[in-house]
Design an enzyme around this catalytic site. Structure first.
Site, PDB file in Angstrom:
ATOM      1  N   VAL A 133     -11.057   0.985   7.793  1.00 40.59           N
ATOM      2  CA  VAL A 133     -12.254   2.013   7.942  1.00 40.59           C
ATOM      3  C   VAL A 133     -12.825   2.575   6.516  1.00 40.59           C
ATOM      4  O   VAL A 133     -13.500   2.884   6.632  1.00 40.59           O
ATOM      5  CB  VAL A 133     -12.034   2.427   9.302  1.00 40.59           C
ATOM      6  CG1 VAL A 133     -12.153   1.519  10.468  1.00 40.59           C
ATOM      7  CG2 VAL A 133     -11.142   3.295   8.735  1.00 40.59           C
ATOM      8  N   HIS A 175     -12.260  -3.442  11.704  1.00 39.29           N
ATOM      9  CA  HIS A 175     -11.849  -2.573  12.741  1.00 39.29           C
ATOM     10  C   HIS A 175     -12.879  -1.591  12.300  1.00 39.29           C
ATOM     11  O   HIS A 175     -12.354  -0.133  13.095  1.00 39.29           O
ATOM     12  CB  HIS A 175     -10.438  -2.722  12.362  1.00 39.29           C
ATOM     13  CG  HIS A 175      -8.669  -2.915  12.863  1.00 39.29           C
ATOM     14  ND1 HIS A 175      -8.475  -3.393  12.118  1.00 39.29           N
ATOM     15  CD2 HIS A 175      -9.367  -4.531  13.251  1.00 39.29           C
ATOM     16  CE1 HIS A 175      -7.216  -4.219  12.639  1.00 39.29           C
ATOM     17  NE2 HIS A 175      -7.587  -4.082  13.289  1.00 39.29           N
ATOM     18  N   CYS A 198     -30.529   9.142  23.630  1.00 42.68           N
ATOM     19  CA  CYS A 198     -29.740   9.637  25.689  1.00 42.68           C
ATOM     20  C   CYS A 198     -29.287  11.321  25.852  1.00 42.68           C
ATOM     21  O   CYS A 198     -28.295  10.584  26.447  1.00 42.68           O
ATOM     22  CB  CYS A 198     -29.659   8.072  25.859  1.00 42.68           C
ATOM     23  SG  CYS A 198     -27.251   8.360  24.807  1.00 42.68           S
ATOM     24  N   GLY A 221      -2.496  -6.296   0.798  1.00 47.47           N
ATOM     25  CA  GLY A 221      -1.959  -5.652   1.197  1.00 47.47           C
ATOM     26  C   GLY A 221      -2.641  -5.049   2.874  1.00 47.47           C
ATOM     27  O   GLY A 221      -2.792  -3.778   3.078  1.00 47.47           O
ATOM     28  N   PRO A 273       3.834  -6.017  -2.233  1.00 46.70           N
ATOM     29  CA  PRO A 273       4.870  -5.503  -3.009  1.00 46.70           C
ATOM     30  C   PRO A 273       6.489  -5.773  -2.280  1.00 46.70           C
ATOM     31  O   PRO A 273       7.144  -5.817  -2.700  1.00 46.70           O
ATOM     32  CB  PRO A 273       5.176  -4.156  -2.983  1.00 46.70           C
ATOM     33  CG  PRO A 273       3.728  -3.358  -2.758  1.00 46.70           C
ATOM     34  CD  PRO A 273       2.889  -4.062  -1.927  1.00 46.70           C
ATOM     35  N   HIS A 274       6.590  -6.146  -0.900  1.00 46.16           N
ATOM     36  CA  HIS A 274       6.600  -6.440  -0.266  1.00 46.16           C
ATOM     37  C   HIS A 274       7.253  -6.976   0.963  1.00 46.16           C
ATOM     38  O   HIS A 274       5.724  -8.264   1.273  1.00 46.16           O
ATOM     39  CB  HIS A 274       6.801  -4.990   0.594  1.00 46.16           C
ATOM     40  CG  HIS A 274       7.208  -3.403   0.659  1.00 46.16           C
ATOM     41  ND1 HIS A 274       8.248  -3.505   0.110  1.00 46.16           N
ATOM     42  CD2 HIS A 274       6.253  -2.909   0.526  1.00 46.16           C
ATOM     43  CE1 HIS A 274       8.198  -1.914  -0.744  1.00 46.16           C
ATOM     44  NE2 HIS A 274       6.749  -1.313  -0.634  1.00 46.16           N
TER      45      HIS A 274
HETATM   46  N1  APR Z   1      -0.751  -3.374  -2.891  1.00 47.84           N
HETATM   47  C1  APR Z   1      -0.527  -4.359  -2.161  1.00 47.84           C
HETATM   48  N2  APR Z   1       0.137  -4.350  -1.273  1.00 47.84           N
HETATM   49  C2  APR Z   1       0.026  -2.704  -0.370  1.00 47.84           C
HETATM   50  C3  APR Z   1       0.811  -1.659  -1.482  1.00 47.84           C
HETATM   51  C4  APR Z   1       0.089  -2.029  -2.592  1.00 47.84           C
HETATM   52  N3  APR Z   1      -0.167  -1.020  -3.752  1.00 47.84           N
HETATM   53  N4  APR Z   1       1.258  -0.378  -1.223  1.00 47.84           N
HETATM   54  C5  APR Z   1       1.644  -1.072   1.010  1.00 47.84           C
HETATM   55  N5  APR Z   1       1.705  -2.604   0.851  1.00 47.84           N
HETATM   56  C6  APR Z   1       1.859  -3.186   1.482  1.00 47.84           C
HETATM   57  C7  APR Z   1       2.803  -2.364   2.373  1.00 47.84           C
HETATM   58  O1  APR Z   1       4.115  -3.070   2.247  1.00 47.84           O
HETATM   59  C8  APR Z   1       2.330  -3.110   4.154  1.00 47.84           C
HETATM   60  O2  APR Z   1       2.385  -4.531   4.230  1.00 47.84           O
HETATM   61  O3  APR Z   1       0.181  -2.801   2.762  1.00 47.84           O
HETATM   62  C9  APR Z   1       0.453  -3.035   3.466  1.00 47.84           C
HETATM   63  C10 APR Z   1       0.244  -2.170   4.832  1.00 47.84           C
HETATM   64  O4  APR Z   1       0.450  -2.608   5.536  1.00 47.84           O
HETATM   65  P1  APR Z   1      -0.477  -1.426   7.268  1.00 47.84           P
HETATM   66  O5  APR Z   1      -0.105  -0.517   7.700  1.00 47.84           O
HETATM   67  O6  APR Z   1       0.316  -1.616   8.806  1.00 47.84           O
HETATM   68  O7  APR Z   1      -1.137  -1.831   7.416  1.00 47.84           O
HETATM   69  P2  APR Z   1      -2.761  -3.123   7.778  1.00 47.84           P
HETATM   70  O8  APR Z   1      -1.985  -4.382   7.663  1.00 47.84           O
HETATM   71  O9  APR Z   1      -4.230  -2.969   7.427  1.00 47.84           O
HETATM   72  O10 APR Z   1      -2.451  -2.768   9.460  1.00 47.84           O
HETATM   73  C11 APR Z   1      -3.879  -2.940  10.396  1.00 47.84           C
HETATM   74  O11 APR Z   1      -3.127  -2.022  11.778  1.00 47.84           O
HETATM   75  O12 APR Z   1      -3.042   0.791  11.273  1.00 47.84           O
HETATM   76  C12 APR Z   1      -3.353  -0.112  12.553  1.00 47.84           C
HETATM   77  O13 APR Z   1      -6.265  -0.014  12.677  1.00 47.84           O
HETATM   78  C13 APR Z   1      -5.197  -0.404  11.379  1.00 47.84           C
HETATM   79  O14 APR Z   1      -6.188  -1.764  10.611  1.00 47.84           O
HETATM   80  C14 APR Z   1      -4.989  -1.010  10.579  1.00 47.84           C
HETATM   81  C15 APR Z   1      -4.452  -2.036  10.947  1.00 47.84           C
END
Ligand code: APR
Length: 263
Positions: free
Chosen positions: A103, A119, A157, A194, A221-222
């Site tokens: 967002v 979102h 409104c 990410g 990274p995971h």
């Molecule tokens: N580079 C790439 N990926 C990364 C990094 C980085 N530097 N740091 C963290 N990550 C990864 C994590 O390993 C994880 O898999 O980013 C991911 C973040 O996951 P979430 O926090 O679940 O985020 P997201 O997938 O965007 O969530 C989706 O859920 O929280 C709600 O509405 C919110 O839009 C969001 C939705």
């Protein structure tokens, strides 16, 4: 072949690219993830109690204050090399569609043309009554009043202005979801960056692309549930991997393209 070389070849040969991003790409800019956003003033709250239509109905000043605080936090950070590499992909492959679950506005500020915000956005408030879009002044300071900030009233409104984000229990914006699904089903390469790939329906997007025969490349990274969907998994941060991927995909252009250069 090394994974990044394979990924760069796929990307460099692609005619239609989708980049699908989540919180991880903005993490290196210092944007707190949804759950991390509940720090400082907000640490006693839980997201479920703030990010719902019911919460806004019950305590609009508390919910608006949280989103104003988050809008302020985002306005204090900058896009990172990961966002700039995404914009560089768009400049190489002009039909690229960027789809984000974030967002924040960091893709826009890095030069992405018109990212699809699945979102919603902290920067697109609208009237909770009539739906009229509302322009907000820049969030230049933390809300003075602490947590509670009265939302403005709609000039049309007099309904309360609400954040333009998707709350728990709400449908995703139909046009955005349709545009995302259409792009995913027509691309050659989808880069998922990410995101945990666990929040639906957004997490369907890479799966739609894979089912339609696109090569899915993941940067994270995971390990995630998307590992089995992706043809290539690049383990590492977006800010490091994406610029390297762009440089390898378009070696001749990299030096001439400041957007592709890490900074
Ligand atoms: N580079 C790439 N990926 C990364 C990094 C980085 N530097 N740091 C963290 N990550 C990864 C994590 O390993 C994880 O898999 O980013 C991911 C973040 O996951 P979430 O926090 O679940 O985020 P997201 O997938 O965007 O969530 C989706 O859920 O929280 C709600 O509405 C919110 O839009 C969001 C939705």
């Amino acid at each position: 072949m090394a994974d990044i070389v394979q990924a760069a070849k796929l990307l460099g040969d692609a005619r239609r690219v989708v980049v699908f991003t989540g919180a991880g790409i903005s993490a290196e800019s210092g944007v707190p993830t949804f759950r991390d956003a509940l720090t400082g003033l907000w640490e006693r709250f839980d997201a479920q109690s703030l990010a719902t239509p019911q919460a806004f109905q019950d305590q609009p000043d508390l919910v608006w204050g949280w989103y104003e605080w988050r809008r302020h936090r985002v306005s204090t950070v900058s896009p990172n090399p990961g966002h700039r590499a995404v914009a560089a992909i768009e400049s190489r492959v002009p039909s690229t569609v960027v789809i984000t679950q974030n967002v924040d506005d960091l893709h826009e500020r890095a030069g992405s043309r018109d990212p699809v915000h699945l979102h919603g956005s902290l920067f697109a408030p609208r009237c909770s009554g009539c739906g009229e879009a509302v322009a907000l002044p820049p969030a230049t300071a933390e809300p003075d009043a602490g947590r509670r900030v009265q939302p403005p009233a709609c000039v049309r409104c007099h309904g309360l202005v609400r954040p333009g984000v998707v709350w728990f229990g709400e449908a995703l914006p139909e046009a955005a979801l349709e545009a995302a699904a259409r792009a995913a089903s027509a691309c050659d390469v989808l880069l998922t960056v990410g995101t945990s790939g666990m929040v639906y329906p957004a997490a369907e997007i890479p799966r739609i692309a894979a089912r339609a025969g696109a090569a899915v490349i993941q940067v994270n990274p995971h390990a995630t549930p998307m590992d089995s969907v992706a043809l290539v998994n690049l383990r590492g941060s977006a800010g490091r991997i994406l610029p390297e991927l762009v440089t390898k995909a378009w070696p001749d252009a990299a030096t001439a393209d400041p957007a592709a250069a890490p900074s």
